[in-house]
Every structure is written in C-alpha cells, then in structure tokens.
Motif scaffolding. Structure first.
Motif, PDB file in Angstrom:
ATOM      1  N   ILE A  27     -20.286  88.097 132.310  1.00 30.42           N
ATOM      2  CA  ILE A  27     -19.730  88.272 130.809  1.00 30.42           C
ATOM      3  C   ILE A  27     -19.891  89.554 130.286  1.00 30.42           C
ATOM      4  O   ILE A  27     -19.158  89.875 129.325  1.00 30.42           O
ATOM      5  CB  ILE A  27     -20.416  87.057 130.132  1.00 30.42           C
ATOM      6  N   LYS A  28     -21.031  90.334 130.525  1.00 33.47           N
ATOM      7  CA  LYS A  28     -21.131  91.590 129.929  1.00 33.47           C
ATOM      8  C   LYS A  28     -20.086  92.677 130.380  1.00 33.47           C
ATOM      9  O   LYS A  28     -19.750  93.448 129.696  1.00 33.47           O
ATOM     10  CB  LYS A  28     -22.623  92.095 130.126  1.00 33.47           C
ATOM     11  N   GLU A  29     -19.503  92.274 131.842  1.00 36.18           N
ATOM     12  CA  GLU A  29     -18.496  93.309 132.280  1.00 36.18           C
ATOM     13  C   GLU A  29     -17.057  92.908 131.479  1.00 36.18           C
ATOM     14  O   GLU A  29     -16.461  94.031 131.379  1.00 36.18           O
ATOM     15  CB  GLU A  29     -18.542  93.094 133.875  1.00 36.18           C
ATOM     16  N   THR A  30     -17.244  91.633 131.507  1.00 35.64           N
ATOM     17  CA  THR A  30     -15.741  91.152 130.986  1.00 35.64           C
ATOM     18  C   THR A  30     -15.858  91.452 129.432  1.00 35.64           C
ATOM     19  O   THR A  30     -14.615  92.129 129.029  1.00 35.64           O
ATOM     20  CB  THR A  30     -15.569  89.665 131.172  1.00 35.64           C
ATOM     21  N   TYR A  31     -16.606  91.203 128.847  1.00 38.12           N
ATOM     22  CA  TYR A  31     -16.881  91.479 127.381  1.00 38.12           C
ATOM     23  C   TYR A  31     -17.815  92.326 126.916  1.00 38.12           C
ATOM     24  O   TYR A  31     -18.932  91.654 126.391  1.00 38.12           O
ATOM     25  CB  TYR A  31     -16.541  90.120 126.733  1.00 38.12           C
ATOM     26  N   PRO A  32     -17.736  93.761 127.080  1.00 37.91           N
ATOM     27  CA  PRO A  32     -19.044  94.417 126.704  1.00 37.91           C
ATOM     28  C   PRO A  32     -19.389  94.618 125.161  1.00 37.91           C
ATOM     29  O   PRO A  32     -20.495  95.059 124.919  1.00 37.91           O
ATOM     30  CB  PRO A  32     -18.568  96.061 127.219  1.00 37.91           C
ATOM     31  N   GLU A  33     -18.404  94.091 124.203  1.00 33.75           N
ATOM     32  CA  GLU A  33     -18.947  94.252 123.055  1.00 33.75           C
ATOM     33  C   GLU A  33     -19.796  93.118 122.461  1.00 33.75           C
ATOM     34  O   GLU A  33     -20.151  93.175 121.156  1.00 33.75           O
ATOM     35  CB  GLU A  33     -17.501  94.232 122.077  1.00 33.75           C
ATOM     36  N   LEU A  34     -19.827  92.108 123.309  1.00 32.97           N
ATOM     37  CA  LEU A  34     -20.937  90.963 122.766  1.00 32.97           C
ATOM     38  C   LEU A  34     -22.136  91.400 122.464  1.00 32.97           C
ATOM     39  O   LEU A  34     -22.909  92.188 123.118  1.00 32.97           O
ATOM     40  CB  LEU A  34     -20.793  89.601 123.840  1.00 32.97           C
ATOM     41  N   THR A  35     -22.845  90.748 121.339  1.00 30.25           N
ATOM     42  CA  THR A  35     -24.040  91.016 120.968  1.00 30.25           C
ATOM     43  C   THR A  35     -25.162  90.007 121.737  1.00 30.25           C
ATOM     44  O   THR A  35     -24.501  89.247 122.388  1.00 30.25           O
ATOM     45  CB  THR A  35     -24.122  90.924 119.519  1.00 30.25           C
ATOM     46  N   ALA A  36     -26.375  90.497 121.665  1.00 27.33           N
ATOM     47  CA  ALA A  36     -27.464  89.325 122.283  1.00 27.33           C
ATOM     48  C   ALA A  36     -27.151  87.996 121.491  1.00 27.33           C
ATOM     49  O   ALA A  36     -27.274  87.350 122.494  1.00 27.33           O
ATOM     50  CB  ALA A  36     -28.789  90.021 121.700  1.00 27.33           C
ATOM     51  N   GLY A  37     -27.031  87.814 120.504  1.00 24.69           N
ATOM     52  CA  GLY A  37     -26.799  86.495 119.772  1.00 24.69           C
ATOM     53  C   GLY A  37     -25.516  86.004 120.371  1.00 24.69           C
ATOM     54  O   GLY A  37     -25.450  84.857 120.511  1.00 24.69           O
ATOM     55  N   ASP A  38     -24.467  86.789 120.703  1.00 25.47           N
ATOM     56  CA  ASP A  38     -23.220  86.175 121.192  1.00 25.47           C
ATOM     57  C   ASP A  38     -23.657  85.677 122.532  1.00 25.47           C
ATOM     58  O   ASP A  38     -23.184  84.383 123.149  1.00 25.47           O
ATOM     59  CB  ASP A  38     -22.153  87.266 121.174  1.00 25.47           C
ATOM     60  N   LEU A  39     -24.465  86.450 123.276  1.00 26.42           N
ATOM     61  CA  LEU A  39     -24.650  86.175 124.724  1.00 26.42           C
ATOM     62  C   LEU A  39     -25.661  84.725 124.769  1.00 26.42           C
ATOM     63  O   LEU A  39     -25.213  83.953 125.671  1.00 26.42           O
ATOM     64  CB  LEU A  39     -25.449  87.060 125.438  1.00 26.42           C
ATOM     65  N   ARG A  40     -26.391  84.375 123.929  1.00 26.70           N
ATOM     66  CA  ARG A  40     -26.988  83.206 123.617  1.00 26.70           C
ATOM     67  C   ARG A  40     -26.184  81.966 123.436  1.00 26.70           C
ATOM     68  O   ARG A  40     -26.462  81.156 123.925  1.00 26.70           O
ATOM     69  CB  ARG A  40     -28.286  83.215 122.567  1.00 26.70           C
ATOM     70  N   GLU A  66     -20.509  76.939 114.151  1.00 21.07           N
ATOM     71  CA  GLU A  66     -19.254  76.946 114.265  1.00 21.07           C
ATOM     72  C   GLU A  66     -18.673  78.331 113.718  1.00 21.07           C
ATOM     73  O   GLU A  66     -17.540  78.810 114.255  1.00 21.07           O
ATOM     74  CB  GLU A  66     -18.852  75.751 113.303  1.00 21.07           C
ATOM     75  N   ASN A  67     -19.171  78.755 112.812  1.00 19.30           N
ATOM     76  CA  ASN A  67     -18.685  80.018 112.399  1.00 19.30           C
ATOM     77  C   ASN A  67     -19.027  81.202 113.557  1.00 19.30           C
ATOM     78  O   ASN A  67     -18.252  82.164 113.802  1.00 19.30           O
ATOM     79  CB  ASN A  67     -19.546  80.604 111.308  1.00 19.30           C
ATOM     80  N   HIS A  68     -20.095  80.962 114.118  1.00 17.56           N
ATOM     81  CA  HIS A  68     -20.569  81.985 115.250  1.00 17.56           C
ATOM     82  C   HIS A  68     -19.436  81.774 116.251  1.00 17.56           C
ATOM     83  O   HIS A  68     -18.964  82.802 116.875  1.00 17.56           O
ATOM     84  CB  HIS A  68     -21.889  81.844 115.799  1.00 17.56           C
ATOM     85  N   ARG A  69     -19.053  80.601 116.580  1.00 21.74           N
ATOM     86  CA  ARG A  69     -18.229  80.396 117.886  1.00 21.74           C
ATOM     87  C   ARG A  69     -16.665  80.810 117.251  1.00 21.74           C
ATOM     88  O   ARG A  69     -16.054  81.512 118.211  1.00 21.74           O
ATOM     89  CB  ARG A  69     -17.981  78.713 117.903  1.00 21.74           C
ATOM     90  N   TYR A  70     -16.504  80.742 115.945  1.00 24.91           N
ATOM     91  CA  TYR A  70     -15.232  81.222 115.659  1.00 24.91           C
ATOM     92  C   TYR A  70     -15.148  82.942 115.918  1.00 24.91           C
ATOM     93  O   TYR A  70     -14.106  83.610 116.202  1.00 24.91           O
ATOM     94  CB  TYR A  70     -15.089  80.892 114.058  1.00 24.91           C
ATOM     95  N   ARG A  71     -16.422  83.373 115.423  1.00 29.28           N
ATOM     96  CA  ARG A  71     -16.425  84.890 115.486  1.00 29.28           C
ATOM     97  C   ARG A  71     -16.333  85.400 116.986  1.00 29.28           C
ATOM     98  O   ARG A  71     -15.847  86.326 117.475  1.00 29.28           O
ATOM     99  CB  ARG A  71     -17.557  85.562 114.948  1.00 29.28           C
TER     100      ARG A  71
END
Length: 91
Positions: A27-40, A66-71
């Motif tokens: 997932i980090k390779e596919t979406y490198p801009e994701l934060t640690a919170g996004d990965l959680r 729900e807001n986090h999922r949207y972002r």
C-alpha cells in the motif's frame, strides 16, 4: 481498546503483517502519500471492521472515522463507484 501508544501500534503492525503478508509495503508503494494514521485506518478496514468498531481503536468518534475515510478516498483518487474496502482488499 485504544491503540494510541506507539509501542502498542508496533506490536499490532508486526502481527498484522504476519496475517496479511506485505500489506503495508504494497500500500505504501501504491499510495506513498498516505500518513501513519491513514495506514492504521487501512489496516482496520482490511480486517473488515466497521466505522463503529474502528472509532474506539483510533480514539475518535464514528463521524471522525467517516471523515477520515472520506479524506482517504480523496488521497487514493477513488471514483465514486469504487468501494474503499474493495480497493484495500485487492492490495
């Protein structure tokens, strides 16, 4: 229980990687801009947890999840017809 402690998260991440081989790497390779919170959030979604189940784990409200999922959907550039959980399961 809330997994906000960094040591708790490291233990969870290690065990999660054993169960879902190379998920974080892919997932980090596919979406490198994701934060640690996004990965959680992605990890919890990969485990088929609902927003109601994820909220106490992240220490936020259901609306916050729900807001986090949207972002997260926006960061991943998903179309309206693409399901976030389906994309995460396909990784």
């Amino acid at each position: 229980e809330n997994i906000s402690n960094q040591d708790d998260w490291q233990i969870f991440e290690t065990n999660f990687e054993r169960a879902h081989e190379q998920f974080f790497r892919k997932i980090k390779e596919t979406y490198p801009e994701l934060t640690a919170g996004d990965l959680r959030l992605c990890a919890y979604l990969r485990m088929n947890l609902s927003s109601k189940e994820i909220a106490p784990l992240l220490g936020i409200s259901v609306r916050g999840v729900e807001n986090h999922r949207y972002r997260l959907r926006k960061k991943m550039n998903l179309d309206h017809d693409e399901m976030l959980a389906d994309v995460i399961h396909s990784i």
